[in-house]
Each structure stands twice: as C-alpha cells, then as structure tokens.
Write a protein that holds these residues in place. Sequence first.
Motif, PDB file in Angstrom:
ATOM      1  N   GLU A 178     -31.613  69.807   6.101  1.00 50.91           N
ATOM      2  CA  GLU A 178     -31.941  69.131   4.847  1.00 50.91           C
ATOM      3  C   GLU A 178     -31.329  67.735   4.792  1.00 50.91           C
ATOM      4  OE1 GLU A 178     -32.580  72.915   1.841  1.00 50.91           O
ATOM      5  OE2 GLU A 178     -30.570  72.057   2.014  1.00 50.91           O
ATOM      6  N   ALA A 179     -30.059  67.627   5.156  1.00 53.39           N
ATOM      7  CA  ALA A 179     -29.394  66.324   5.097  1.00 53.39           C
ATOM      8  C   ALA A 179     -30.031  65.326   6.054  1.00 53.39           C
ATOM      9  CB  ALA A 179     -27.909  66.477   5.388  1.00 53.39           C
ATOM     10  N   GLY A 202     -38.634  57.156   1.971  1.00 47.94           N
ATOM     11  CA  GLY A 202     -37.383  56.680   2.531  1.00 47.94           C
ATOM     12  C   GLY A 202     -37.420  55.270   2.952  1.00 47.94           C
ATOM     13  N   GLY A 252     -33.435  58.517   3.004  1.00 51.07           N
ATOM     14  CA  GLY A 252     -33.987  58.390   1.662  1.00 51.07           C
ATOM     15  C   GLY A 252     -35.220  59.258   1.522  1.00 51.07           C
ATOM     16  N   LEU A 291     -24.168  62.823   7.222  1.00 56.54           N
ATOM     17  CA  LEU A 291     -24.922  63.960   6.693  1.00 56.54           C
ATOM     18  C   LEU A 291     -24.150  64.678   5.597  1.00 56.54           C
ATOM     19  CD1 LEU A 291     -26.525  65.440   9.937  1.00 56.54           C
ATOM     20  CD2 LEU A 291     -27.508  63.823   8.288  1.00 56.54           C
ATOM     21  N   TYR A 313     -27.649  61.344  13.219  1.00 55.28           N
ATOM     22  CA  TYR A 313     -26.678  60.874  12.233  1.00 55.28           C
ATOM     23  C   TYR A 313     -25.340  61.538  12.492  1.00 55.28           C
ATOM     24  CZ  TYR A 313     -30.777  59.369   9.575  1.00 55.28           C
ATOM     25  OH  TYR A 313     -31.946  58.763   9.182  1.00 55.28           O
ATOM     26  N   VAL A 348     -27.564  68.084  -0.928  1.00 54.76           N
ATOM     27  CA  VAL A 348     -28.631  68.998  -0.512  1.00 54.76           C
ATOM     28  C   VAL A 348     -28.620  70.243  -1.393  1.00 54.76           C
ATOM     29  CG1 VAL A 348     -28.622  68.199   1.894  1.00 54.76           C
ATOM     30  CG2 VAL A 348     -27.190  70.132   1.211  1.00 54.76           C
ATOM     31  N   THR A 374     -20.565  69.222   8.869  1.00 52.48           N
ATOM     32  CA  THR A 374     -21.365  68.891   7.692  1.00 52.48           C
ATOM     33  C   THR A 374     -21.952  70.178   7.140  1.00 52.48           C
ATOM     34  OG1 THR A 374     -23.290  67.683   6.844  1.00 52.48           O
ATOM     35  CG2 THR A 374     -23.376  68.343   9.159  1.00 52.48           C
ATOM     36  N   LEU A 409     -33.239  64.022   4.647  1.00 52.58           N
ATOM     37  CA  LEU A 409     -33.027  63.146   3.500  1.00 52.58           C
ATOM     38  C   LEU A 409     -32.194  61.900   3.787  1.00 52.58           C
ATOM     39  CD1 LEU A 409     -32.329  65.906   0.861  1.00 52.58           C
ATOM     40  CD2 LEU A 409     -34.285  64.327   0.866  1.00 52.58           C
ATOM     41  N   ALA A 410     -31.547  61.832   4.927  1.00 47.04           N
ATOM     42  CA  ALA A 410     -30.588  60.754   5.200  1.00 47.04           C
ATOM     43  C   ALA A 410     -31.198  59.360   5.103  1.00 47.04           C
ATOM     44  CB  ALA A 410     -29.935  60.951   6.568  1.00 47.04           C
ATOM     45  N   VAL A 442     -24.761  63.474   2.053  1.00 45.90           N
ATOM     46  CA  VAL A 442     -26.101  63.603   1.471  1.00 45.90           C
ATOM     47  C   VAL A 442     -26.148  64.872   0.613  1.00 45.90           C
ATOM     48  CG1 VAL A 442     -28.564  63.896   1.972  1.00 45.90           C
ATOM     49  CG2 VAL A 442     -27.152  62.422   3.439  1.00 45.90           C
TER      50      VAL A 442
END
Length: 121
Positions: A91-92, A121, A98, A68, A63, A73, A86, A95-96, A71
């Motif tokens: 973590e980002a 996600g 979902g 990132l 990404y 965090v 970023t 989670l990116a 997102v």
Amino acid sequence: MTVGVGARAGVGAGEVLGLVRAVLAEAGAGAADVVALATVDTKGREPGLVAAARALGVPLVTYAAGVLAAVPVPHPSERVRGATGTPSVAEAAALAGGGVLLVPKRAGRGRGVTCAVARGG
C-alpha cells in the motif's frame, strides 16, 4: 496507475503477475494502465519483481523503508515492520508517489506476494 508490491524472497514472476492482473481487474484496469511497479528498496533486485516489471514494460521503482513508513495506509502490519522496517510495503509503495488507493493490499494465493493499486500522483 502504480502497483505497489510486497514480496518474500524467491517469489516467482508468475505469482507476481497473477496477483497484479487480479488487482488491476478489481480496479477496472489492465496492464496498459500501469506506469510502474513499486516496492521497498531491499526488494529492488528480487528476480521475480524485476521480471514482472519487465513483462509489464514498466520500471520497478523502489523506496527506502523510512519513506514508506511515513506514508499513511489503511492496513499497517507490525509483522511487516519487523521484517522490512516499514509497516506497509504494497500500500505504501503504491501511494508513495501520491494519488488515491483504488485497491488495498491483497495477498496472492501462495502468500509470497501482496499488491495494492493507486491512481494518480
């Protein structure tokens, strides 16, 4: 599950895989539960990350730092922002796509890699 990975240049696949296995165990999961390793695009050709993804039999998804950075965090870092653009990579990246963070950022023993795990996600 998606494992987000942050790494310093030159990190070895063994260090990455060791931490990935540890965070998966913390999540009550195993390598078979992983659908992707994810990271910032500037690390997409890092040999240790590429080899770790290959060993797990999953893609290495990347990404852009701007994606990132958007997102939310739990553990942002200004040091990481200065180095990558970023405030979070592990973590980002987890989670990116979902989902829900199961294991927040953890650092490896050698401090050359961080990982986080998200489900869904």
